[in-house]
Design an enzyme around this catalytic site. Structure first.
Site, short mmCIF file in Angstrom:
data_model
loop_
_atom_site.label_atom_id
_atom_site.label_comp_id
_atom_site.label_asym_id
_atom_site.label_seq_id
_atom_site.Cartn_x
_atom_site.Cartn_y
_atom_site.Cartn_z
N TYR A 99 -2.58 -0.39 10.33
CA TYR A 99 -2.60 -0.83 8.94
C TYR A 99 -1.33 -0.36 8.22
CZ TYR A 99 -4.19 -1.46 4.13
OH TYR A 99 -4.30 -1.83 2.81
N SER A 127 0.85 -1.19 0.00
CA SER A 127 0.00 0.00 0.00
C SER A 127 0.88 1.23 0.00
CB SER A 127 -0.90 0.02 1.23
OG SER A 127 -1.59 1.26 1.35
#
Length: 263
Positions: free
Chosen positions: A155, A142
């Site tokens: 995250y 990501s």
């Protein structure tokens, strides 16, 4: 009889979002498939559709990669399957909340799936790829693995692991015919947002890429030989600059004396 021309591709998190699109695109390219996700009923439906459309073999594994027993069962199956030529580590879990508003179960799930699951399945296939000098590993990281935002601390940390782990593996396979690609999307229109507690419609729609566009860009990057694919970043020189600055920072840290500002 299967029409496969590429061997078998494994896709985790294949019941929705990026994983489902990867399954379709890889079948179109001639791969047999092993699809893995928690929702066995949805996997069966997807598998039937892909087999009918592309004529490849599709098998499914209903498993929760956040559970140690399920993860080990899947890893053992992959270790025993010599037909596997490609793994897409796509399965991921996200909760958008500050750490004080995150339950222990949510905290553990992000680390168990995003980090442990990804690393364990990588270990299940990559040594065999290296031994035969052929195979492709795709890890879905990501852009948040290179950044941090309020509410995404855990995250971001897990995706930071994915990003750096994958980059390290690329160094290890350099000079071989094994491919290792890091895909680092930004906001993508998948159900992870609803599961994270943030409705997709609450996001700036100009900043949200469709799952189809994201996967197609990632596969185009793989075809181009990219080691790191940033699907939504138009200026490719930004990544080069980022890498150069990271290298300079690392080189500058190789010093036995404290920096003068600490004197």
């Amino acid at each position: 009889m299967s029409k496969s021309t590429q061997g078998t591709a494994v896709v985790t998190g294949a019941s929705a979002g990026l994983g489902r699109v990867y399954a379709d695109r890889l079948a179109r390219r001639g791969y047999d498939l092993i699809l893995i996700a928690r929702r066995g009923d949805r996997l069966a439906e997807i598998a039937a559709g892909i087999q009918a459309q592309y004529g490849v073999n599709v098998s499914t594994i209903a498993a929760d990669l956040g559970k140690e027993a399920d993860l080990e069962s899947v890893a053992s199956r992959l270790e025993a399957d010599d037909s596997i030529t490609l793994l897409v580590n796509n399965a991921g879990v996200s909760t958008v909340a500050p750490i004080g508003g995150t339950t222990r179960a949510q905290f553990d799930a992000m680390n168990d799936v995003n980090v442990n699951g990804m690393a364990r399945l990588t270990y299940a296939v990559l040594p065999k790829f290296i031994a035969r000098n052929a195979g492709t590993l795709v890890n879905i990281g990501s852009i948040l693995g290179f950044a941090h935002l309020p509410g995404a601390t855990i995250y971001s940390g897990t995706k930071g692991y994915v990003n750096h782990f994958t980059r390290g593996l690329q160094n290890e396979v350099a000079g071989t015919k094994v491919r290792v690609q890091l895909v680092a999307p930004s906001a993508t229109a998948t159900d992870i947002w609803e599961l994270s507690g943030v409705p997709l419609e609450n996001l700036n729609q100009e900043a949200v890429m469709s799952a189809e566009d994201c996967v197609d860009a990632a596969l185009a990057g793989l075809d181009l030989g990219e080691t790191v694919t940033l699907p939504s970043v138009e200026d490719a020189t930004l990544w080069k600059q980022f890498e150069e600055l990271s290298g300079k920072l690392f080189a500058a840290a190789q010093n036995r004396r404290p920096a003068t500002r600490y004197a």
